[in-house]
Design an enzyme around this catalytic site. Structure first.
Site, PDB file in Angstrom:
ATOM      1  N   GLU A 208       7.977  17.491  25.904  1.00 19.11           N
ATOM      2  CA  GLU A 208       8.958  16.299  25.754  1.00 19.11           C
ATOM      3  C   GLU A 208      10.147  16.792  25.191  1.00 19.11           C
ATOM      4  O   GLU A 208      11.003  16.225  24.462  1.00 19.11           O
ATOM      5  CB  GLU A 208       8.189  15.429  24.640  1.00 19.11           C
ATOM      6  CG  GLU A 208       7.186  14.085  25.016  1.00 19.11           C
ATOM      7  CD  GLU A 208       6.064  15.109  26.086  1.00 19.11           C
ATOM      8  OE1 GLU A 208       6.050  14.669  27.338  1.00 19.11           O
ATOM      9  OE2 GLU A 208       5.211  15.870  25.623  1.00 19.11           O
TER      10      GLU A 208
ATOM     11  N   ASP B  96       4.222   9.450  32.872  1.00 17.04           N
ATOM     12  CA  ASP B  96       3.698  10.771  31.826  1.00 17.04           C
ATOM     13  C   ASP B  96       2.104  10.974  32.038  1.00 17.04           C
ATOM     14  O   ASP B  96       1.673  11.399  30.983  1.00 17.04           O
ATOM     15  CB  ASP B  96       3.914  10.425  30.501  1.00 17.04           C
ATOM     16  CG  ASP B  96       3.711  11.457  29.447  1.00 17.04           C
ATOM     17  OD1 ASP B  96       3.968  12.786  29.862  1.00 17.04           O
ATOM     18  OD2 ASP B  96       3.063  11.392  28.390  1.00 17.04           O
TER      19      ASP B  96
ATOM     20  N   ASN C 245       3.629  16.779  32.686  1.00 15.01           N
ATOM     21  CA  ASN C 245       4.667  16.061  33.314  1.00 15.01           C
ATOM     22  C   ASN C 245       6.047  16.824  33.421  1.00 15.01           C
ATOM     23  O   ASN C 245       6.512  17.746  32.729  1.00 15.01           O
ATOM     24  CB  ASN C 245       4.919  14.828  32.255  1.00 15.01           C
ATOM     25  CG  ASN C 245       5.446  15.233  30.992  1.00 15.01           C
ATOM     26  OD1 ASN C 245       4.720  15.943  30.112  1.00 15.01           O
ATOM     27  ND2 ASN C 245       6.738  14.922  30.594  1.00 15.01           N
TER      28      ASN C 245
END
Length: 600
Positions: free
Chosen positions: A192, A318, A276
């Protein structure tokens, strides 16, 4: 289809050839009285041959003793037991305790690393750590600040340490490490934050780097051979990753490695999944974004990739692919196969030939999964191995700043990192699952090193038109791709499962219950409410001729991030705070090990 796996076959798989794996790890794994590796064995089965606690007497379990870790927030992973000593870890600040099982759990030594607390700010989904590893008389710890430390198992003295990342750009460590032969495998967290994922192999003797394999980028940095590394049986070709990204996006492409690793000593292959692609806004990264969302099989000595399989090309939701790979030897259509079974965040359960990378089964393990109609299983098709995306639930096709509603599963997947278990007695897999859907609105975001690189707003809620809860605990047939039985839960089952030769399967709930169920039928046989929600993994060991069950409780993780971090905005915690808001009515923060025994 016929499936078969007996105890002798499982033992062979777990032990392999001592010459091919770390002999100290194999020696300790081979002792059922111990819990010497987080995954139970190199094959990730989380199965114990101990049977003193069985389906007939498990109802009589009682608390034998407890231990407070002194730390709050999410407690993932489990203790290790080596000989007469139990080793317990904590979330950040990643303290380690060695407890004397011969002396009422007396603390033999403690290790308290001094880390910069600023690392907490770049830990995506709580300050978790998935546990310690053991090899060659050392306890191996992965710290949040990306330092790997080798501690003397007898004294706690640090023998070496190695830094494998940079928290300043969002890199952290949350996963356990895995010792293989003369090396220790280390992943990286931070998808992230635009981190470029990689696996690093450190030399066990001193922590120096033996090899490093990136998930994205040039062939030489990914340790692939374009003619020999295959994807569904075909060579991946030159610059396979570079051609699937726009410009230099692969440099901040995600594909981080923060789940569980497994190892086949006979094939000398390690297996793991990549996370991801960055950002969560699919419009900003056209292409398949290889090799994020991929199962990887690599040579343990050199790191060279033998085969890949990308489960979710151009991920739009995701659906990290980091969950565990469970290795079994079974029969499919009367043929003995070396299998790999993987329950992905995307809601599909995959069964593959772990030697060749052939795809054998790909089926939904939660009936509400709706983003895809299924995977193309025709080897002659141009879309072989790809999931067919349903336009209504495509965040890419619906576009930026548009709210795509009713996507199942939610971003935390039909299963996150909470590991499943396999029993050779039943030939079934026992899977803790999430039963959660979401609304997903992507937006444009700029990359800044060390800052969140998400680009989507989420809200989560229980799967509609179902039992009303957010989780199921299921038994799965991996050769047929079928659910054999399913137990509904009010919240996601965020605990790792344990299967035993006593015919019992254990798991924990977010409210804090340790539960025991019949491995054949799923009938509940026992439950006990621990002081805090359980996101740890159930383990077992034997000491003084008596079998024990151990579990860490301490609510947190992605599902419990609202409680763990004191968040109240429903969209915080990447959408989980609102979805799990009622969890605070059932449990509170804590950090405790609870050990169970039979009377007498």
């Amino acid at each position: 289809m016929k499936k078969l796996m007996n105890g002798a076959c499982l033992a062979l798989l777990m032990c392999g050839s001592a010459a091919m794996a770390n002999e100290s790890v194999l020696a300790e794994i081979a002792k059922p009285q111990q819990w010497a590796i987080q995954t139970g064995d190199y094959a990730n089965t989380r199965y114990s041959t101990l049977d003193q606690i069985n389906k007939d007497n498990v109802k009589d379990l009682r608390v034998a003793w407890t231990f407070s870790t002194g730390v709050l927030r999410g407690h993932e992973g489990s203790p290790l037991v080596i000989g007469d000593v139990m080793y317990v870890h904590t979330p950040f600040p990643n303290n380690v305790f060695a407890l004397d099982l011969n002396d009422n759990g007396k603390i033999l030594w403690r290790y308290e690393p001094q880390q910069d607390p600023n690392v907490i700010a770049v830990m995506c989904c709580d300050t978790v750590n998935r546990g310690l590893a053991y090899a060659d008389g050392m306890i191996l710890l992965s710290q949040a600040d990306t330092t790997v430390v080798a501690l003397d198992a007898k004294t706690g003295e640090a023998k070496w340490s190695a830094k494998v990342g940079d928290p300043a750009i969002g890199e952290t460590l949350t996963a356990t490490v895995m010792p293989v032969k003369d090396k220790v495998m280390v992943g990286i967290s931070g998808g992230e934050y635009g981190v470029r994922g990689r696996m690093t192999a450190l030399n066990l003797k001193d922590g120096s780097v033996a090899w490093k394999a990136y998930s994205t980028g040039p062939d030489e940095e990914m340790l692939v051979d374009p003619e020999k590394t295959t994807h569904l049986g075909k060579p991946i070709g030159k610059d396979s990753s570079l051609q699937s990204w726009e410009g230099d996006q692969w440099k901040i492409g995600g594909g981080t490695i923060w789940g569980w690793f497994s190892y086949d000593p006979d094939l000398n292959l390690i297996y793991y999944g990549t996370g991801n692609p960055s950002t969560w806004n699919p419009a900003q990264r056209p292409g398949d974004n290889k090799w994020s969302m991929t199962i990887m099989a690599r040579d343990a000595d050199t790191g060279m990739a033998k085969w890949f399989y990308q489960m979710t090309p151009h991920d739009e939701w995701d659906f990290d692919g980091v969950n565990e790979m469970i290795l079994t030897n079974q029969q499919i259509d009367g043929k003995d196969r070396k299998l790999l079974t993987h329950f992905d965040r995307n809601g599909l359960g995959y069964t593959m030939d772990r030697e060749t990378g052939e795809l054998l089964v790909a089926e939904k393990f939660d009936p509400v999964v709706n983003w895809t109609t299924g995977v193309d299983m025709d080897p002659n098709s141009e879309t072989y191995g790809r999931p067919a995306v349903v336009a209504e639930y495509s965040t890419d096709q619906n576009g930026e700043d548009e709210n795509t509603t009713g996507v199942c599963p939610a971003a935390l997947g039909s299963k996150d990192q909470q590991p499943a278990a396999f029993s050779p007695q039943t030939n079934l897999f026992y899977v803790p699952t999430n039963h959660v859907c979401m609304d997903y609105e992507p937006f444009r975001v700029a990359y800044t090193a060390g800052q969140p690189y998400v680009g989507a707003t989420l809200s989560m809620y229980p799967a509609p038109n179902s039992h009303g809860g957010m989780g199921n605990f299921i038994a799965w047939d991996n050769t047929k791709g079928e659910i054999k039985w399913s137990l509904p839960e009010q919240f996601s089952v965020w605990s790792g499962a344990l299967a035993t030769a006593g015919g019992v399967v254990f798991y924990g709930t977010l409210e804090g219950y340790l539960k025991a169920v019949d491995a054949e039928t799923g009938k509940e046989l026992y439950k006990f409410k621990t002081p805090s929600g359980i996101i740890g993994n159930v383990m077992t060991y034997e000491h003084g001729g008596k079998q024990y069950i151990g579990i860490l409780s301490g609510v947190g993780g992605w599902a419990g991030i609202g409680l763990a971090a004191g968040l109240t905005n429903p969209n915080e915690g990447l959408g989980a705070v609102g979805g799990y808001a009622s969890l605070s009515q059932y449990t509170e923060l804590g950090g405790q090990l609870t050990v169970f025994e039979l009377p007498g």
